[in-house]
Design a protein around this motif. Structure first.
Motif, PDB file in Angstrom:
ATOM      1  N   ASN A 111      11.327  -1.754   5.808  1.00 22.11           N
ATOM      2  CA  ASN A 111      10.377   0.283   6.181  1.00 22.11           C
ATOM      3  C   ASN A 111       8.985   0.711   6.215  1.00 22.11           C
ATOM      4  O   ASN A 111       8.145  -0.507   5.194  1.00 22.11           O
ATOM      5  N   CYS A 112       8.303   1.259   7.187  1.00 22.80           N
ATOM      6  CA  CYS A 112       6.849   1.771   7.399  1.00 22.80           C
ATOM      7  C   CYS A 112       6.696   3.248   7.979  1.00 22.80           C
ATOM      8  O   CYS A 112       7.368   4.046   8.017  1.00 22.80           O
ATOM      9  N   SER A 145      19.544  -3.505  13.193  1.00 19.36           N
ATOM     10  CA  SER A 145      19.323  -2.131  13.308  1.00 19.36           C
ATOM     11  C   SER A 145      17.771  -1.320  13.501  1.00 19.36           C
ATOM     12  O   SER A 145      17.945  -2.296  12.593  1.00 19.36           O
ATOM     13  N   THR A 146      18.343  -0.498  13.690  1.00 18.93           N
ATOM     14  CA  THR A 146      16.173   0.110  13.841  1.00 18.93           C
ATOM     15  C   THR A 146      16.107   1.052  14.353  1.00 18.93           C
ATOM     16  O   THR A 146      17.618   1.987  14.725  1.00 18.93           O
ATOM     17  N   ASP A 147      15.546   1.684  13.383  1.00 23.77           N
ATOM     18  CA  ASP A 147      15.542   3.475  13.411  1.00 23.77           C
ATOM     19  C   ASP A 147      13.874   3.906  13.398  1.00 23.77           C
ATOM     20  O   ASP A 147      13.134   3.779  13.010  1.00 23.77           O
ATOM     21  N   VAL A 148      13.776   5.265  14.041  1.00 21.16           N
ATOM     22  CA  VAL A 148      12.353   5.662  14.112  1.00 21.16           C
ATOM     23  C   VAL A 148      12.281   7.385  14.423  1.00 21.16           C
ATOM     24  O   VAL A 148      13.118   7.537  14.609  1.00 21.16           O
ATOM     25  N   SER A 149      12.290   7.600  13.194  1.00 28.42           N
ATOM     26  CA  SER A 149      12.174   8.852  13.109  1.00 28.42           C
ATOM     27  C   SER A 149      10.680   9.437  12.845  1.00 28.42           C
ATOM     28  O   SER A 149       9.255   9.010  12.743  1.00 28.42           O
ATOM     29  N   THR A 150      10.707  10.442  13.861  1.00 32.71           N
ATOM     30  CA  THR A 150       9.458  11.754  13.144  1.00 32.71           C
ATOM     31  C   THR A 150       9.104  12.903  12.746  1.00 32.71           C
ATOM     32  O   THR A 150      11.018  13.515  12.778  1.00 32.71           O
ATOM     33  N   PRO A 151       8.677  13.689  12.380  1.00 31.68           N
ATOM     34  CA  PRO A 151       9.108  14.600  11.772  1.00 31.68           C
ATOM     35  C   PRO A 151       9.316  15.634  12.648  1.00 31.68           C
ATOM     36  O   PRO A 151       9.240  16.402  13.615  1.00 31.68           O
ATOM     37  N   ARG A 194       0.804  -1.166   0.028  1.00 31.39           N
ATOM     38  CA  ARG A 194      -0.183   0.216   0.177  1.00 31.39           C
ATOM     39  C   ARG A 194       0.942   1.220  -0.233  1.00 31.39           C
ATOM     40  O   ARG A 194       0.424   2.214   0.488  1.00 31.39           O
ATOM     41  N   ARG A 195       1.958   1.180  -0.473  1.00 34.41           N
ATOM     42  CA  ARG A 195       2.713   2.495  -0.209  1.00 34.41           C
ATOM     43  C   ARG A 195       2.927   2.836   0.521  1.00 34.41           C
ATOM     44  O   ARG A 195       4.102   4.250   0.402  1.00 34.41           O
ATOM     45  N   THR A 196       3.191   2.348   1.857  1.00 37.69           N
ATOM     46  CA  THR A 196       2.908   3.145   2.877  1.00 37.69           C
ATOM     47  C   THR A 196       4.732   2.133   3.475  1.00 37.69           C
ATOM     48  O   THR A 196       5.199   2.401   4.925  1.00 37.69           O
ATOM     49  N   CYS A 197       4.693   1.339   3.428  1.00 39.30           N
ATOM     50  CA  CYS A 197       5.705  -0.150   3.485  1.00 39.30           C
ATOM     51  C   CYS A 197       6.315  -0.554   2.514  1.00 39.30           C
ATOM     52  O   CYS A 197       6.308  -1.110   1.609  1.00 39.30           O
ATOM     53  N   GLY A 198       7.581  -1.309   2.949  1.00 37.75           N
ATOM     54  CA  GLY A 198       8.230  -1.849   1.618  1.00 37.75           C
ATOM     55  C   GLY A 198       8.984  -2.333   2.365  1.00 37.75           C
ATOM     56  O   GLY A 198      10.135  -2.586   3.721  1.00 37.75           O
ATOM     57  N   TRP A 199       9.996  -3.750   1.742  1.00 37.32           N
ATOM     58  CA  TRP A 199      10.953  -4.809   2.558  1.00 37.32           C
ATOM     59  C   TRP A 199      11.613  -5.302   0.429  1.00 37.32           C
ATOM     60  O   TRP A 199      11.519  -5.099   0.018  1.00 37.32           O
ATOM     61  N   ARG A 200      13.513  -5.466   1.366  1.00 34.69           N
ATOM     62  CA  ARG A 200      14.119  -6.458   0.487  1.00 34.69           C
ATOM     63  C   ARG A 200      15.206  -7.561   0.765  1.00 34.69           C
ATOM     64  O   ARG A 200      15.396  -7.021   1.949  1.00 34.69           O
ATOM     65  N   LEU A 219       5.205   9.769  11.365  1.00 42.75           N
ATOM     66  CA  LEU A 219       5.805   8.560  12.279  1.00 42.75           C
ATOM     67  C   LEU A 219       6.527   7.823  11.289  1.00 42.75           C
ATOM     68  O   LEU A 219       6.541   6.584  10.456  1.00 42.75           O
ATOM     69  N   GLN A 220       7.880   7.520  10.863  1.00 43.20           N
ATOM     70  CA  GLN A 220       8.534   6.315  10.130  1.00 43.20           C
ATOM     71  C   GLN A 220       9.307   5.387  10.765  1.00 43.20           C
ATOM     72  O   GLN A 220      10.498   5.974  12.263  1.00 43.20           O
ATOM     73  N   TRP A 221       9.392   4.640   9.766  1.00 43.20           N
ATOM     74  CA  TRP A 221      10.252   3.122  11.068  1.00 43.20           C
ATOM     75  C   TRP A 221      11.062   2.712   9.989  1.00 43.20           C
ATOM     76  O   TRP A 221      10.601   2.214   8.657  1.00 43.20           O
ATOM     77  N   GLN A 222      12.636   2.107  10.325  1.00 41.22           N
ATOM     78  CA  GLN A 222      13.027   1.363   9.377  1.00 41.22           C
ATOM     79  C   GLN A 222      13.953   0.871  10.135  1.00 41.22           C
ATOM     80  O   GLN A 222      14.593   0.802  10.993  1.00 41.22           O
TER      81      GLN A 222
END
Length: 884
Positions: A734-735, A790-796, A700-706, A740-743
């Motif tokens: 990533n989602c 590894s994990t990253d949580v980002s916010t504007p 749904r264009r909000t999550c992706g994986w490789r 909120l953004q996570w990868q």
């Protein structure tokens, strides 16, 4: 290479018409009353709407179509953006939403479609709902635009495919009354007082504004209005009128009776006929660049005005057909810019000064086509049934350029006059029904020479691009004439001009059809008098390889420096200095340069100097592509470049196929040969061969994986002292949700070894391309096995920066991160965490989402635990390439 391609592509992504709704000719009457309070405009409440729909054919079981709730409609609006939908760009954005007062009286069929079980009065339907007004929370005084805020009535809910639009009336009657807060004014199509407006047309909109100046004028029966926030915006009247008259002269009719242009601080994709929003860059540098140094703003005006004909007056019925109106609107715009001395070049000039760089409209089309051939090797537009490919929405947003290039060939063949007639015929036949590729081909067959339809269809159905080749020239008729041999390197053969220029300046042109190249083309010019021969030197069509078009030597230029244009038949060296600090490495000063062979291949170089150690390193890499085979070749030689191990020189050749199969765009495969040499120890030199497979996915264009798997073996060891097998597995995901953004990633590596294996057969845990432990210090030992995460949580991060600052506040992020892993052979356990900033450096772009030139990543490592040793002393990492 790809960074430069993305940067070049920015200057060329200039046309994306949104497919609007396909329509038919029934007339429906809408009486709407909107009550807006001041709190509604501050997002503390929602506006109330009362609506009466009158239609003689309206019966129980009728359907209400609500575009705001239709995912297909929302996806259509997103196609306007430069890079597609991004929640980072939507920070503080409030989208429109509709809520029924009595939902129990309706039956939801699917998102956007509601069935009306019963009517209180035949032919009349009364509704009540609340409306959330769209806008930006951090800019409460900017204009609010209400478009598609009312439900449309259908006789029944249609059975549609997942990317199809319903058919709606071509014209409706609107009677709209409004109550708005004090201090606000309104603009809308139609006539009447502010309290009551009457309008007959396809779409109705309302613009609420608090500040600004309204200027109204008229051009040949078209009502033209400007809502300006500055006097400079009103100066656009002259070019707007010039563009509109040019388009009107081609099509012969206006797309609407009323056209409103709005001066805005924000880019907003709008899909409403008669309404054009032009965003104003907030940074003084970007504003001056696009309005004074470049003709970019005029190009965008040309684009959005052309879309009023092809995109709104002429519409498509499927999202997959969007490329058709996009390419047609671009062709209409081309007719204006092609012959414009003032606006034809992207870089502005005046009577006293020439433009410092040359890049015309067709050059930008060619750059997009060349880029598409690299990014999407399978880019045919239609199948054998003349139906748009089902995977069009999974392709780059500029995939329509194949359609534009095909129409350029058509323009070259029939000339401007007949091409204008062709566009008029399309408008005349497609106003009452959705446009499809088959309609265009049938029109060509019926009213134009019979050779044109097969030519256009072959271009649409092909995955390759035209490539005419000059095979040579020779003496003919005893030296009194010159014979030129021309061929095509693939099956997409199109008519071309072959131009011979004599030493005294005479220019002789032969227009050559594909069938004519079977024999040499004879020019009545003595061979000794010929200066050179060139194929299509005027760039009337796109040729995928112009390096084989001419008998002249290839030139070389520098940028910044001597380059005056991005030549498609010459070499250009681009250079730039920068700084970098990656995990386990010292601060380095770097000078990067790239030798462009247009955008298809390039030789890239990097010089690296570490002041703390005095070490100097380098990297050379060469890229080339074979789009017809979906192949990419990458050759790299590097030493002490922040990626290779200290004292190691690596030469690698990678051949990748993407996609592996035409029907599986999510599957890639590659093979790599690496020659590793340890300086001062020849016994460690060896060749490693690897095979890798990558699978990508999206939700749904909000999550992706490789998912990546790679297995390497030491295939050649001259000393015979060792051998190894090195296997890795990598999962990245990533989602993104609002705010909120996570990868994150999981990595595992195993090296099976015999003998004294050199460093290339082991793992460096701080390698940002593999295990990604972002540990600033110390440098961890090489290991034989490891498992890391590894994990990253980002916010504007809404930085209170001045408007002129070249950091994009909406795209800026604050993030916290944590990395950990288990290292084996030798054994260590590592855990680290910290926080950082992601600061995109760029600016606003007229008619598009903001562009990011560089992404500055700054990480503060605040906690380290290696085995039982804890270190909380802050350390820092940074780069400008997004590797962290």
């Amino acid at each position: 290479m790809m960074k430069w391609i993305r940067l070049l592509t920015f200057f060329c992504l200039y046309l994306k018409a949104t497919p609007a709704l396909a329509l038919e000719s029934a007339v429906v009457s809408y009486r709407i009353h909107i009550n807006i309070q001041d709190s509604d405009l501050h997002y503390e409440s929602e506006a109330g709407v009362r609506m009466t729909i009158e239609d003689a054919e309206l019966k129980p079981g009728a359907c209400l179509y609500v575009p705001l709730e239709d995912p297909v409609f929302r996806r259509a609006a997103e196609l306007h953006s430069l890079t597609g939908y991004s929640m980072r760009d939507q920070a503080s954005r409030v989208d429109a939403a509709l809520q029924w007062e009595k939902p129990e009286l309706l039956e939801e069929v699917r998102p956007g479609y509601w069935r009306v079980p019963a009517l209180e009065q035949k032919g009349v339907l009364k509704l009540g709902y609340t409306l959330r007004i769209p806008g930006w929370k951090d800019r409460p005084d900017r204009p609010r635009i209400l478009s598609d805020f009312y439900p449309r009535v259908l006789t029944q809910c249609p059975e549609l495919g997942p990317e199809e639009f319903p058919e709606l009336p071509t014209a409706s009657r609107f009677e709209v009354t409004m109550q708005i807060p004090s201090g606000w004014s309104q603009l809308n199509p139609g006539h009447g007082s502010d309290a009551a407006v009457q309008y007959r047309g396809r779409d109705f909109y309302v613009v609420l504004y608090r500040n600004g100046k309204v200027h109204e004028t008229e051009i040949d029966g078209l009502r033209l209005r400007f809502l300006a926030q500055s006097d400079k915006f009103l100066k656009l009247q002259r070019p707007v009128k010039t563009i509109l008259r040019e388009h009107y002269g081609v099509i012969g009719r206006w797309p609407t009776e009323d056209l409103l242009l709005i001066d805005s601080e924000e880019y907003e994709p709008i899909s409403v006929a008669g309404l054009v929003l032009i965003n104003r860059p907030q940074q003084a540098l970007m504003r001056s660049l696009q309005e004074d140094w470049l003709n970019w703003k005029i190009w965008q005006l040309n684009k959005v005005l052309a879309e009023q004909w092809f995109g709104y007056l002429v519409r498509v019925g499927r999202l997959q057909d969007a490329w058709l109106t996009q390419s047609l609107s671009e062709s209409l715009g081309l007719l204006f810019l092609k012959d414009s001395e003032q606006y034809g070049n992207l870089f502005a000039s005046d009577d006293e000064n020439d433009a410092w760089f040359l890049l015309n409209f067709t050059q930008t089309q060619d750059i997009l086509a060349a880029t598409l051939s690299l990014m999407q090797s399978h880019n045919a537009l239609v199948d054998e049934n003349q139906r748009s490919m089902d995977d069009m929405l999974q392709r780059p947003p500029y995939s329509f350029v194949r359609g534009s290039q095909a129409l350029r060939v058509l323009l070259k063949e029939i000339g401007r006059k007949e091409f204008s007639r062709f566009l008029r015929e399309i408008v005349g036949q497609a106003v009452e029904r959705p446009l499809t590729p088959a309609h265009v081909l049938n029109l060509l067959r019926s009213k134009f020479p019979e050779t044109l339809s097969p030519l256009l269809l072959s271009y649409w159905q092909s995955d390759v691009w035209p490539d005419a080749k000059l095979d040579g020239m020779e003496r003919a008729e005893g030296g009194q004439a010159t014979a030129v041999r021309v061929s095509f390197t693939n099956e997409l053969a199109v008519p071309v001009d072959v131009v011979l220029k004599t030493k005294d300046g005479q220019r002789i042109v032969r227009h050559v059809q594909p069938k004519d190249v079977e024999r040499p083309i004879v020019f009545p010019v003595p061979y000794a008098s010929v200066d050179h021969v060139n194929i299509d030197p005027d760039r009337s069509i796109f040729d995928s390889d112009r390096y084989n078009n001419s008998s002249l030597w290839t030139e070389l230029s520098f940028f910044p420096g001597t380059a005056r244009t991005l030549a498609d038949d010459a070499y250009t060296i681009v250079w730039v200095p920068f700084l970098q600090k990656l995990p386990g490495n010292e601060l380095s000063l770097q000078l990067g340069w790239q030798l462009f062979r247009y955008v298809g291949t390039g030789l890239t170089g990097l010089l690296v100097y570490q002041p703390a150690t005095g070490k100097t390193g380098f990297r050379l890499q060469w890229d080339t592509n074979k789009p017809e085979h979906s192949l990419k070749l990458h050759l790299r030689v590097s030493q002490d470049d922040d990626r290779t191990l200290p004292g190691e020189r690596e030469t690698s050749l990678t051949v990748s196929r993407r996609p592996l199969f035409k029907g599986a765009p999510w599957l890639d495969i590659y093979t790599r040969q690496r020659l590793k040499q340890t300086l001062g120890n020849r016994d460690e030199s060896h060749l490693a061969s690897s095979l890798g497979v990558a699978i990508t996915g999206e939700k749904r264009r909000t999550c992706g994986w490789r998912l990546l798997g790679d297995h390497a073996v030491s295939s050649w060891v001259p000393s015979g002292d060792f051998n190894y097998q090195r296997s890795v597995g990598l999962l990245k995901a990533n989602c993104e949700v609002p705010g909120l953004q996570w990868q994150g990633q999981i990595f595992t590596g195993v090296s099976k070894r015999e003998g004294d294996v050199p460093r290339g057969g082991l793992f460096q845990a701080q390698d940002v391309e593999e295990s990604r432990l972002r540990l600033d210090h110390p440098r961890l030992p090489l290991v034989g096995r490891l498992q890391t995460w590894s994990t990253d949580v980002s916010t504007p991060l809404r930085l209170p920066l001045p408007a002129n600052f070249l950091v994009l506040p909406r795209r800026s992020l604050f993030k916290v991160f944590a990395d950990g892993g288990r290292l084996m052979e030798p054994d260590h356990r590592v855990l680290l965490s910290g926080a950082g900033l992601v600061l995109p450096i760029g600016g606003d772009v007229v008619g598009k989402q903001p562009i990011t030139f560089l992404e500055f990543n700054l990480l503060a490592v605040l906690y380290r635990k290696i085995d039982d040793t804890v270190d909380k002393k802050p350390g820092f990492l940074f780069d400008f390439g997004g590797q962290l």
